[in-house]
Design a protein around this motif. Structure first.
Motif, PDB file in Angstrom:
ATOM      1  N   VAL A 192       0.855  -1.186   0.000  1.00  0.00           N
ATOM      2  CA  VAL A 192       0.000   0.000   0.000  1.00  0.00           C
ATOM      3  C   VAL A 192       0.892   1.238   0.000  1.00  0.00           C
ATOM      4  CG1 VAL A 192      -1.753   1.298   1.281  1.00  0.00           C
ATOM      5  CG2 VAL A 192      -1.860  -1.195   1.221  1.00  0.00           C
ATOM      6  N   ALA A 193       0.572   2.194  -0.842  1.00  0.00           N
ATOM      7  CA  ALA A 193       1.370   3.417  -0.933  1.00  0.00           C
ATOM      8  C   ALA A 193       1.226   4.250   0.340  1.00  0.00           C
ATOM      9  CB  ALA A 193       0.924   4.240  -2.146  1.00  0.00           C
ATOM     10  N   ASP A 194       2.292   4.973   0.675  1.00  0.00           N
ATOM     11  CA  ASP A 194       2.306   5.783   1.894  1.00  0.00           C
ATOM     12  C   ASP A 194       1.190   6.824   1.915  1.00  0.00           C
ATOM     13  OD1 ASP A 194       4.527   4.363   2.659  1.00  0.00           O
ATOM     14  OD2 ASP A 194       5.970   5.914   2.070  1.00  0.00           O
ATOM     15  N   ASP A 195       0.939   7.477   0.774  1.00  0.00           N
ATOM     16  CA  ASP A 195      -0.082   8.532   0.767  1.00  0.00           C
ATOM     17  C   ASP A 195      -1.485   7.971   0.989  1.00  0.00           C
ATOM     18  OD1 ASP A 195      -0.111   7.318  -1.709  1.00  0.00           O
ATOM     19  OD2 ASP A 195      -0.479   9.159  -2.838  1.00  0.00           O
ATOM     20  N   GLU A 196      -1.696   6.701   0.610  1.00  0.00           N
ATOM     21  CA  GLU A 196      -2.989   6.055   0.881  1.00  0.00           C
ATOM     22  C   GLU A 196      -3.191   5.899   2.387  1.00  0.00           C
ATOM     23  OE1 GLU A 196      -5.755   4.093  -1.157  1.00  0.00           O
ATOM     24  OE2 GLU A 196      -5.224   6.093  -1.859  1.00  0.00           O
ATOM     25  N   ALA A 197      -2.133   5.493   3.090  1.00  0.00           N
ATOM     26  CA  ALA A 197      -2.217   5.318   4.539  1.00  0.00           C
ATOM     27  C   ALA A 197      -2.534   6.644   5.219  1.00  0.00           C
ATOM     28  CB  ALA A 197      -0.906   4.746   5.077  1.00  0.00           C
TER      29      ALA A 197
ATOM     30  N   PRO B 158       4.963   0.445  13.266  1.00  0.00           N
ATOM     31  CA  PRO B 158       3.776  -0.425  13.417  1.00  0.00           C
ATOM     32  C   PRO B 158       2.458   0.277  13.093  1.00  0.00           C
ATOM     33  CG  PRO B 158       5.300  -0.790  15.230  1.00  0.00           C
ATOM     34  CD  PRO B 158       5.849   0.366  14.445  1.00  0.00           C
ATOM     35  N   GLU B 159       2.308   1.547  13.529  1.00  0.00           N
ATOM     36  CA  GLU B 159       1.043   2.250  13.282  1.00  0.00           C
ATOM     37  C   GLU B 159       0.737   2.344  11.788  1.00  0.00           C
ATOM     38  OE1 GLU B 159       2.567   3.813  17.243  1.00  0.00           O
ATOM     39  OE2 GLU B 159       3.416   3.201  15.318  1.00  0.00           O
ATOM     40  N   VAL B 160       1.753   2.648  10.991  1.00  0.00           N
ATOM     41  CA  VAL B 160       1.558   2.768   9.538  1.00  0.00           C
ATOM     42  C   VAL B 160       1.235   1.401   8.937  1.00  0.00           C
ATOM     43  CG1 VAL B 160       2.702   3.313   7.346  1.00  0.00           C
ATOM     44  CG2 VAL B 160       2.988   4.835   9.319  1.00  0.00           C
TER      45      VAL B 160
ATOM     46  N   VAL C 257       0.910   0.464  -8.732  1.00  0.00           N
ATOM     47  CA  VAL C 257       1.005  -0.162  -7.415  1.00  0.00           C
ATOM     48  C   VAL C 257       2.463  -0.246  -6.958  1.00  0.00           C
ATOM     49  CG1 VAL C 257      -1.114  -1.491  -7.655  1.00  0.00           C
ATOM     50  CG2 VAL C 257       1.033  -2.460  -8.478  1.00  0.00           C
ATOM     51  N   VAL C 258       2.642  -0.600  -5.689  1.00  0.00           N
ATOM     52  CA  VAL C 258       3.980  -0.653  -5.104  1.00  0.00           C
ATOM     53  C   VAL C 258       4.832  -1.727  -5.784  1.00  0.00           C
ATOM     54  CG1 VAL C 258       5.276  -1.000  -2.979  1.00  0.00           C
ATOM     55  CG2 VAL C 258       3.079   0.208  -2.905  1.00  0.00           C
ATOM     56  N   PHE C 259       4.230  -2.903  -6.033  1.00  0.00           N
ATOM     57  CA  PHE C 259       4.976  -3.999  -6.669  1.00  0.00           C
ATOM     58  C   PHE C 259       4.370  -4.301  -8.034  1.00  0.00           C
ATOM     59  CE2 PHE C 259       5.541  -4.679  -2.076  1.00  0.00           C
ATOM     60  CZ  PHE C 259       6.918  -4.544  -2.026  1.00  0.00           C
TER      61      PHE C 259
END
Length: 264
Positions: free
Chosen positions: A25-30, A73-75, A220-222
């Motif tokens: 999952v991309a960082d900006d989505e999180a 962990p939170e991310v 996507v990431v991969f």
């Protein structure tokens, strides 16, 4: 496509998600989802202190995150929840109730990095427990060993080991294991042992089901070396399989999903 067909025909369909998928999952989505929770709490007068604290911590970490650095962990939890929500959304679209959706969270995956822990007895036991609980007549598993970061192989190894260990059980006498291939490649025409045909409407339904996984769309990431979206790869591959059957003189369909039976 086969997933939806089984449900429509009235079979009791269960889905076991082996991993959280949280590194894909991309960082900006999180951040977008964490921000939404804060806004939601504020709008409905819910105590927002803890949510704001998590959001700020995640935002600070991601702002300074170095290439290949493991998420805090939170991310990871936020990313895992995103994938979980998408998975449930697809199941609901197909018609599978919550009681038949199983999130296994196999321990081997939870390293936070691309490199995973070796498959352990605990991973196999969790897989065995789910199979024994359901006592299925058919199991469908991804046999997609061209997955570039190897998670599919470890997941498949867990299923194969679990099935081997459960083989003496009586219910396994009437249980077949079918392997399909996903985003990376298809079975050779000489290997296919079961082909499930799809009409144009069913192809569109499959696309809609894939679209429920929003974090896996639009780059996507991969991604691998193939620049096409996952849904495009799947449709192209299913269409090509149907065309091969047509060329062999068999009935013509818009698309086909292909499976190989694994003998244990």
């Amino acid at each position: 496509g086969t997933f939806k067909r089984l449900q429509e025909q009235g079979h009791e369909v269960h889905v076991g998600y082996q991993t959280s998928g949280n590194i894909a999952v991309a960082d900006d989505e999180a951040l977008r989802f964490a921000s939404f929770v804060c806004d939601y709490n504020e709008k409905f007068g819910i105590d927002n202190k803890e949510a704001q604290s998590i959001f700020k911590k995640a935002k600070t970490f991601l702002k300074n995150k170095k290439s290949s650095e493991i998420d805090i962990p939170e991310v990871r939890y936020i990313k895992g929840l995103i994938r979980k929500g998408e998975a449930k959304s697809t199941c609901h679209y197909i018609g599978v109730p919550d009681s038949q959706i199983h999130f296994m969270e196999l321990p081997f995956y939870e390293t936070g990095s691309i490199e995973k822990k070796p498959l352990a007895e605990k991973d196999i036991q969790i897989t065995m427990d789910l199979i024994e609980k359901i006592k299925p007549h058919q199991i469908y598993a991804a046999g997609d060993l061209a997955d570039p970061h190897g998670t599919h192989k470890v997941c498949l190894d867990a299923v194969l080991e679990a099935v081997k260990k459960l083989k003496p059980k009586k219910f396994m006498d009437d249980c077949w294991l079918w392997l399909y291939r996903g985003a990376w490649q298809e079975w050779g025409i000489d290997e296919i042992e079961m082909a499930v045909p799809m009409g144009p409407d069913q192809v569109l339904e499959k696309r809609k089901g894939i679209f429920k996984h929003q974090s896996q769309k639009d780059g996507v990431v991969f991604q691998g070396s193939d620049s096409r979206e996952f849904w495009q790869r799947a449709e192209d591959r299913n269409r090509e399989t149907a065309e091969l059957y047509d060329q062999l003189g068999l009935s013509h369909y818009a698309a086909m999903e292909a499976f190989v039976r694994w003998e244990y």
